[in-house]
Scaffold this motif. Structure first.
Motif, PDB file in Angstrom:
ATOM      1  N   ARG A 215       0.822  -1.284  -0.062  1.00  0.00           N
ATOM      2  CA  ARG A 215       0.151  -0.093  -0.237  1.00  0.00           C
ATOM      3  C   ARG A 215       0.860   1.187   0.034  1.00  0.00           C
ATOM      4  O   ARG A 215       0.526   2.330  -0.804  1.00  0.00           O
ATOM      5  N   ILE A 216       1.801   1.217   0.904  1.00  0.00           N
ATOM      6  CA  ILE A 216       2.840   2.402   0.695  1.00  0.00           C
ATOM      7  C   ILE A 216       3.428   2.396  -0.456  1.00  0.00           C
ATOM      8  O   ILE A 216       3.486   3.871  -1.235  1.00  0.00           O
ATOM      9  N   VAL A 217       3.913   1.477  -1.383  1.00  0.00           N
ATOM     10  CA  VAL A 217       4.357   1.552  -2.721  1.00  0.00           C
ATOM     11  C   VAL A 217       3.364   2.285  -3.669  1.00  0.00           C
ATOM     12  O   VAL A 217       3.348   3.047  -4.499  1.00  0.00           O
ATOM     13  N   SER A 218       2.024   1.799  -3.361  1.00  0.00           N
ATOM     14  CA  SER A 218       0.853   2.158  -4.103  1.00  0.00           C
ATOM     15  C   SER A 218       0.549   3.545  -4.189  1.00  0.00           C
ATOM     16  O   SER A 218       0.531   4.429  -4.960  1.00  0.00           O
ATOM     17  N   ILE A 219       0.802   4.045  -2.691  1.00  0.00           N
ATOM     18  CA  ILE A 219       0.395   5.563  -2.312  1.00  0.00           C
ATOM     19  C   ILE A 219       1.795   6.468  -3.099  1.00  0.00           C
ATOM     20  O   ILE A 219       1.275   7.331  -3.744  1.00  0.00           O
ATOM     21  N   GLY A 220       2.729   5.723  -3.061  1.00  0.00           N
ATOM     22  CA  GLY A 220       3.944   6.649  -3.850  1.00  0.00           C
ATOM     23  C   GLY A 220       3.649   6.674  -5.251  1.00  0.00           C
ATOM     24  O   GLY A 220       4.123   7.562  -5.778  1.00  0.00           O
ATOM     25  N   LEU A 221       3.317   5.460  -5.591  1.00  0.00           N
ATOM     26  CA  LEU A 221       3.099   5.628  -7.195  1.00  0.00           C
ATOM     27  C   LEU A 221       1.944   6.531  -7.728  1.00  0.00           C
ATOM     28  O   LEU A 221       2.141   7.221  -8.544  1.00  0.00           O
TER      29      LEU A 221
ATOM     30  N   LEU B 260       2.366   9.940 -10.083  1.00  0.00           N
ATOM     31  CA  LEU B 260       1.574   9.749 -11.118  1.00  0.00           C
ATOM     32  C   LEU B 260       0.597  11.350 -11.051  1.00  0.00           C
ATOM     33  O   LEU B 260       0.651  11.919 -12.210  1.00  0.00           O
ATOM     34  N   LEU B 261       0.320  11.676  -9.825  1.00  0.00           N
ATOM     35  CA  LEU B 261      -0.281  12.930  -9.705  1.00  0.00           C
ATOM     36  C   LEU B 261       0.564  14.347 -10.031  1.00  0.00           C
ATOM     37  O   LEU B 261       0.169  14.981 -10.856  1.00  0.00           O
ATOM     38  N   PHE B 262       1.849  13.841  -9.785  1.00  0.00           N
ATOM     39  CA  PHE B 262       2.810  14.988 -10.019  1.00  0.00           C
ATOM     40  C   PHE B 262       3.026  15.027 -11.511  1.00  0.00           C
ATOM     41  O   PHE B 262       3.004  16.128 -12.159  1.00  0.00           O
TER      42      PHE B 262
END
Length: 412
Positions: free
Chosen positions: A268-274, A278-280
């Protein structure tokens, strides 16, 4: 007043229709990119959730190991042996534990009239089937009555059924497990299976009946479901087993714990980081569209310099001019944003699923990536759009509002 300002903005947009249309397309593309990138990130996270969901998430597996630290008079390297007493102790003493079940396994020969295979056979207590989310395809699961009666019944994995019986219905058929006859009472639903993984070749018998195949005094493992903080539950399990078997609770090698929630939390941490990345990237893309909008508005200010001079000569104040051009920029951004969101929904439905886990696992189509557009992603994209539109329109609007009316009237 605001109605008049937006009316002027719409009139200016119609007057420069081609330029406005190109700018709107650029803004639409930018907002669609933001929404689709966020949708991809959400789909990526959901894919991992689906992979873990086939086993369950709030579960912990405990497997015996060897001590690696001295404790009291015992030296390191002592084999830890789990028993049914440990199962009962965990169930009774650790808050948050819902179910605990023991498991004993052995690789033996499994035979039908058609085939013979060497497979791993699990002797399970009934609760383990619910803990590990083993779902029945046909027939039934192992029951408490089967354990009490030491029944010679078995449940087969989907691949085990296919290999032993091909296309035949195995219900009521008999197989020989380590030379002992068992009746097939059920077949499990297929799970996602990577390569030569044996997850669907499982053969399950009642825990009590397993004693005819292997000594069940010492367990090969136990599985438990729980509610609450997974870290606190794991800590309590380690402490209890350390006290029970006389080793240090800090000895991580004495028993091995498979904490699926901890692994899921890492993903989940990896997913949030991704998703943040992507938002950036999406914000940068929309920012480029915003630069295009700013340039178009600067051109508009230059072309309408004389018009601005007339408005100021007739009494328009700086804020009126500023709002006029800012409104035009925001209307272009709004129309482009709405079109971009619609475009994003069309693309997401058209694309369907993007191959992910099914590329390496069979039956894993449910864990492929789908573009999931959520209200939160649309809201985040809209906020970015408002900021970009405001900034892009503010610079030309300020420039227009600062024009000297006399010099503006002289402008050719």
């Amino acid at each position: 007043m605001l109605r008049d300002i937006f009316g002027q903005a719409m009139e200016a947009m119609r007057h420069n229709g081609r330029r406005t249309a190109i700018t709107i397309v650029g803004m639409a593309w930018g907002i669609a990119t933001v929404v689709l990138l966020l949708a991809y990130g959400a789909g990526f996270g959901r894919a991992f959730e689906t992979i873990f969901a086939q086993f369950g998430t709030n579960i912990i597996g405990v497997f015996p190991g060897r001590t690696s630290e001295q404790a009291g008079g015992s030296k390191a390297g002592v084999q830890v042996r789990l028993t049914l007493d440990d199962v009962e102790k965990i169930q009774e003493t650790i808050p948050g534990i819902v179910h605990v079940a023991a498991q004993v396994s052995k690789t033996v020969t499994v035979q039908s009239d058609l085939r013979s295979e060497n497979w791993n056979v699990d002797g399970d207590q009934p609760e383990i089937q619910g803990i590990l989310n083993k779902q029945i395809g046909t027939g039934r699961l192992i029951t408490a009555a089967d354990v009490a009666e030491r029944a010679h019944v078995t449940v087969l994995g989907s691949e085990a059924k296919t290999k032993l019986f091909s296309g035949l219905d195995p219900a009521g058929q008999r197989v020989r497990i380590n030379g002992i006859s068992f009746e097939v009472v059920g077949v499990l639903k297929a799970k996602m299976q990577e390569g030569d993984d044996d997850i669907n070749r499982t053969v399950i018998v009642p825990f009590s009946t397993m004693s005819e195949i292997k000594d069940t005094k010492y367990l090969d493992g136990m599985w438990m479901s729980y509610h609450g903080d997974h870290k606190q539950i794991e800590k309590a399990i380690r402490a209890m087993l350390a006290e029970q078997h006389g080793y240090r609770a800090s000895d991580r090698n004495a028993v091995y714990l498979a904490n699926l929630m901890e692994q899921l939390a890492q993903f989940r941490i990896v997913s949030i980081g991704l998703q943040i990345l992507l938002l950036f990237i999406g914000a940068l893309t929309l920012g480029i569209a915003g630069i295009g909008l700013m340039n178009i508005m600067l051109v508009s200010v230059q072309q309408r310099t004389r018009e601005i001079g007339v408005e100021k000569a007739l009494g328009a104040r700086r804020r009126h001019i500023l709002l006029q051009f800012l409104a035009e920029a925001l209307v272009i951004s709004g129309v482009g944003g709405f079109g971009g969101i619609v475009l994003a929904y069309i693309v997401s439905y058209s694309v369907g699923s993007i191959t992910f886990y099914s590329a390496i696992a069979t039956g894993a189509e449910a864990a492929d990536i789908r573009l999931l557009i959520s209200p939160q992603s649309v809201l985040a994209a809209s906020v970015i759009l408002i900021v970009v539109g405001t900034v892009s329109g503010m610079v030309p609007a300020i420039q227009a509002s600062k024009l000297n009316p006399i010099e503006a009237l002289r402008y050719e």
